[in-house]
Design an enzyme around this catalytic site. Structure first.
Site, PDB file in Angstrom:
ATOM      1  N   LEU A 226       0.788  -1.186  -0.058  1.00 46.62           N
ATOM      2  CA  LEU A 226      -0.013   0.105  -0.073  1.00 46.62           C
ATOM      3  C   LEU A 226       0.846   1.261   0.029  1.00 46.62           C
ATOM      4  O   LEU A 226       0.400   2.277   0.345  1.00 46.62           O
ATOM      5  CB  LEU A 226      -0.865  -0.090   1.342  1.00 46.62           C
ATOM      6  CG  LEU A 226      -2.165  -1.243   1.421  1.00 46.62           C
ATOM      7  CD1 LEU A 226      -2.630  -1.288   2.799  1.00 46.62           C
ATOM      8  CD2 LEU A 226      -2.871  -0.994   0.081  1.00 46.62           C
ATOM      9  N   GLY A 230       1.867   1.513   4.040  1.00 48.36           N
ATOM     10  CA  GLY A 230       2.283   0.352   4.467  1.00 48.36           C
ATOM     11  C   GLY A 230       1.793  -0.867   3.745  1.00 48.36           C
ATOM     12  O   GLY A 230       1.973  -1.076   2.681  1.00 48.36           O
ATOM     13  N   ALA A 255      10.812   0.057  -8.230  1.00 51.03           N
ATOM     14  CA  ALA A 255      11.358  -1.190  -7.763  1.00 51.03           C
ATOM     15  C   ALA A 255      11.306  -1.327  -6.153  1.00 51.03           C
ATOM     16  O   ALA A 255      11.917  -2.188  -5.477  1.00 51.03           O
ATOM     17  CB  ALA A 255      13.005  -1.267  -8.047  1.00 51.03           C
ATOM     18  N   ALA A 256      10.433  -0.338  -5.544  1.00 51.01           N
ATOM     19  CA  ALA A 256      10.086  -0.338  -4.263  1.00 51.01           C
ATOM     20  C   ALA A 256       9.435  -1.550  -3.781  1.00 51.01           C
ATOM     21  O   ALA A 256       9.757  -2.492  -2.836  1.00 51.01           O
ATOM     22  CB  ALA A 256       9.266   0.882  -3.702  1.00 51.01           C
ATOM     23  N   GLY A 257       8.510  -1.950  -4.818  1.00 52.58           N
ATOM     24  CA  GLY A 257       7.475  -3.263  -4.690  1.00 52.58           C
ATOM     25  C   GLY A 257       8.671  -4.282  -4.749  1.00 52.58           C
ATOM     26  O   GLY A 257       8.286  -5.408  -4.128  1.00 52.58           O
ATOM     27  N   ASP A 258       9.562  -4.425  -5.496  1.00 57.95           N
ATOM     28  CA  ASP A 258      10.330  -5.531  -5.713  1.00 57.95           C
ATOM     29  C   ASP A 258      11.267  -5.707  -4.593  1.00 57.95           C
ATOM     30  O   ASP A 258      11.450  -6.791  -4.010  1.00 57.95           O
ATOM     31  CB  ASP A 258      11.571  -5.316  -6.814  1.00 57.95           C
ATOM     32  CG  ASP A 258      10.624  -4.849  -8.181  1.00 57.95           C
ATOM     33  OD1 ASP A 258       9.538  -5.586  -8.276  1.00 57.95           O
ATOM     34  OD2 ASP A 258      11.287  -4.319  -9.160  1.00 57.95           O
ATOM     35  N   ALA A 288      13.648   1.723  -0.137  1.00 61.03           N
ATOM     36  CA  ALA A 288      14.078   1.836  -1.525  1.00 61.03           C
ATOM     37  C   ALA A 288      13.381   3.034  -2.162  1.00 61.03           C
ATOM     38  O   ALA A 288      14.261   3.628  -3.136  1.00 61.03           O
ATOM     39  CB  ALA A 288      13.399   0.438  -2.381  1.00 61.03           C
ATOM     40  N   ARG A 291      15.597   6.409  -2.539  1.00 60.60           N
ATOM     41  CA  ARG A 291      16.879   6.244  -3.237  1.00 60.60           C
ATOM     42  C   ARG A 291      16.366   6.315  -4.754  1.00 60.60           C
ATOM     43  O   ARG A 291      15.538   5.737  -5.111  1.00 60.60           O
ATOM     44  CB  ARG A 291      17.695   5.273  -2.965  1.00 60.60           C
ATOM     45  CG  ARG A 291      18.315   5.274  -1.590  1.00 60.60           C
ATOM     46  CD  ARG A 291      18.875   3.932  -1.121  1.00 60.60           C
ATOM     47  NE  ARG A 291      18.945   4.029   0.258  1.00 60.60           N
ATOM     48  CZ  ARG A 291      19.477   2.873   0.853  1.00 60.60           C
ATOM     49  NH1 ARG A 291      19.453   1.831   0.395  1.00 60.60           N
ATOM     50  NH2 ARG A 291      19.484   3.149   2.210  1.00 60.60           N
TER      51      ARG A 291
HETATM   52  O1  RIB Z   1       9.806  -2.764 -10.749  1.00 61.97           O
HETATM   53  C1  RIB Z   1      10.494  -1.925 -11.253  1.00 61.97           C
HETATM   54  C2  RIB Z   1      11.145  -2.529 -12.700  1.00 61.97           C
HETATM   55  O2  RIB Z   1      10.090  -2.482 -13.509  1.00 61.97           O
HETATM   56  C3  RIB Z   1      12.193  -1.741 -13.269  1.00 61.97           C
HETATM   57  O3  RIB Z   1      13.425  -1.987 -13.102  1.00 61.97           O
HETATM   58  C4  RIB Z   1      11.799  -2.039 -14.846  1.00 61.97           C
HETATM   59  O4  RIB Z   1      12.930  -2.812 -15.414  1.00 61.97           O
HETATM   60  C5  RIB Z   1      10.542  -2.771 -14.814  1.00 61.97           C
HETATM   61  O5  RIB Z   1      10.687  -3.828 -14.879  1.00 61.97           O
END
Ligand code: RIB
Length: 312
Positions: A226, A230, A255-258, A288, A291
């Protein structure tokens, strides 16, 4: 006794992110000027692999890069983070995955993806790597590789008894490529939860309704990301818990979700109870966003542990 190192397998995309920063994102048909082009390693799969490695996991990546100038750099970048790249294959006559990304001053982004070699990752590429799954503690999956490949990875992980964390990102335009019940934890963000459940998620009450809807569709455990609110976890007993995060200055949400999903996977592989794992994941995702860039923004274990203490 030293803690056991969690073994994480990631099946997913590897991209080069071509990023520009702008005051705001362009409207259709509009041209805007940006200062500089940033070439940054990304891709949801590779980002999760790097995040998990920085959190102390032993990570095996299964994916494909192209035989262009980016391919060797992306592979070497993963290896330099300690990710095992023995199963990162090179596809001939094919470009690597590329993400064209605009990041506006608020930190929000817009992404255009060219799948390149990610689109050539086949079910066989996965099924030939049973050995990698045999010793895994968790499998991390996303949706930037072909649906039949995601399905093959799920089938293999289930056969080997490996817990599966599926990040349904980017938001699917149709149903998931696998039965929701075949996945242990589903980690959608608000957009993805809406795409899968049909419920708009703008606040906690709606998040709860969406999580229940996903549960009704078969999902066993749902951890709904979310952003500044959070996360909401909904477990297989129908227990629902909100985990708040701390307020930070948002620089870039890419990429915060990653970072979140990787941290959740690592924590689950370490045997942490789900609420604690979600707190750890919230800390990683929140750090994340402070940055710029995808892989460079992934926090270290020490940073996440320190930040987690603020979320209790
Ligand atoms: O989740 C972020 C990613 O989504 C990025 O790094 C980009 O490559 C896309 O795949």
């Amino acid at each position: 006794m030293a803690a056991k190192v969690p073994r994480v397998v990631v099946v997913g995309s590897i991209n080069v992110d071509l990023v520009v920063r702008l005051a705001r994102l362009p409207r259709p048909g509009e041209t805007l000027a940006a200062d500089e082009l940033h070439t940054i390693p990304g891709g949801k799969g590779a980002n999760q692999a790097v995040a998990a490695a920085r959190l102390g996991a032993a990570v095996q990546m299964i994916g494909r890069v192209g035989d262009d100038a980016f391919g060797p750099r992306l592979r070497a970048g993963l290896a330099s983070e300690g990710v095992n790249t023995d199963n990162v294959m090179v596809t001939a006559d094919c470009s690597s995955g590329v993400a064209l990304i605009g990041v506006e001053a608020s930190g929000e982004n817009a992404i255009i993806l060219a799948a390149g070699a990610n689109g050539r990752l086949t079910p066989d590429d996965v099924l030939q790597r049973q050995e990698v799954f045999r010793t895994a503690d968790v499998l991390l999956l996303q949706l930037e590789t072909p649906p039949e490949t995601v399905a093959a990875a799920v089938a293999l992980a289930r056969k080997q008894g490996v817990p599966i964390v599926l990040d349904p990102a980017p938001a699917p335009t149709g149903p998931l490529p696998v039965a929701a019940a075949d996945v242990d934890i589903l980690t959608p963000n608000q957009t993805e939860a809406e795409a899968l459940s049909g419920v708009v998620v703008d606040d906690l009450a709606q998040a709860r309704i969406a999580a229940e809807a996903l549960h009704c569709l078969g999902a066993r455990k749902v951890v709904l990301k979310l952003g500044a609110l959070g996360a909401l976890l909904y477990d297989d007993q129908g227990r629902c818990e909100h985990v708040a995060t701390a307020e930070v200055k948002v620089v870039d949400t890419t990429a915060a979700g990653d970072a979140f999903t990787a941290a959740l996977g690592v924590a689950v592989a370490e045997g942490k109870p789900l609420p604690e794992a979600v707190r750890f994941a919230c800390a990683a995702g929140t750090l994340a966003v402070t940055r710029f860039g995808a892989q460079p923004a992934m926090p270290t274990r020490a940073e996440v542990e320190q930040f987690s203490t603020q979320l209790r």
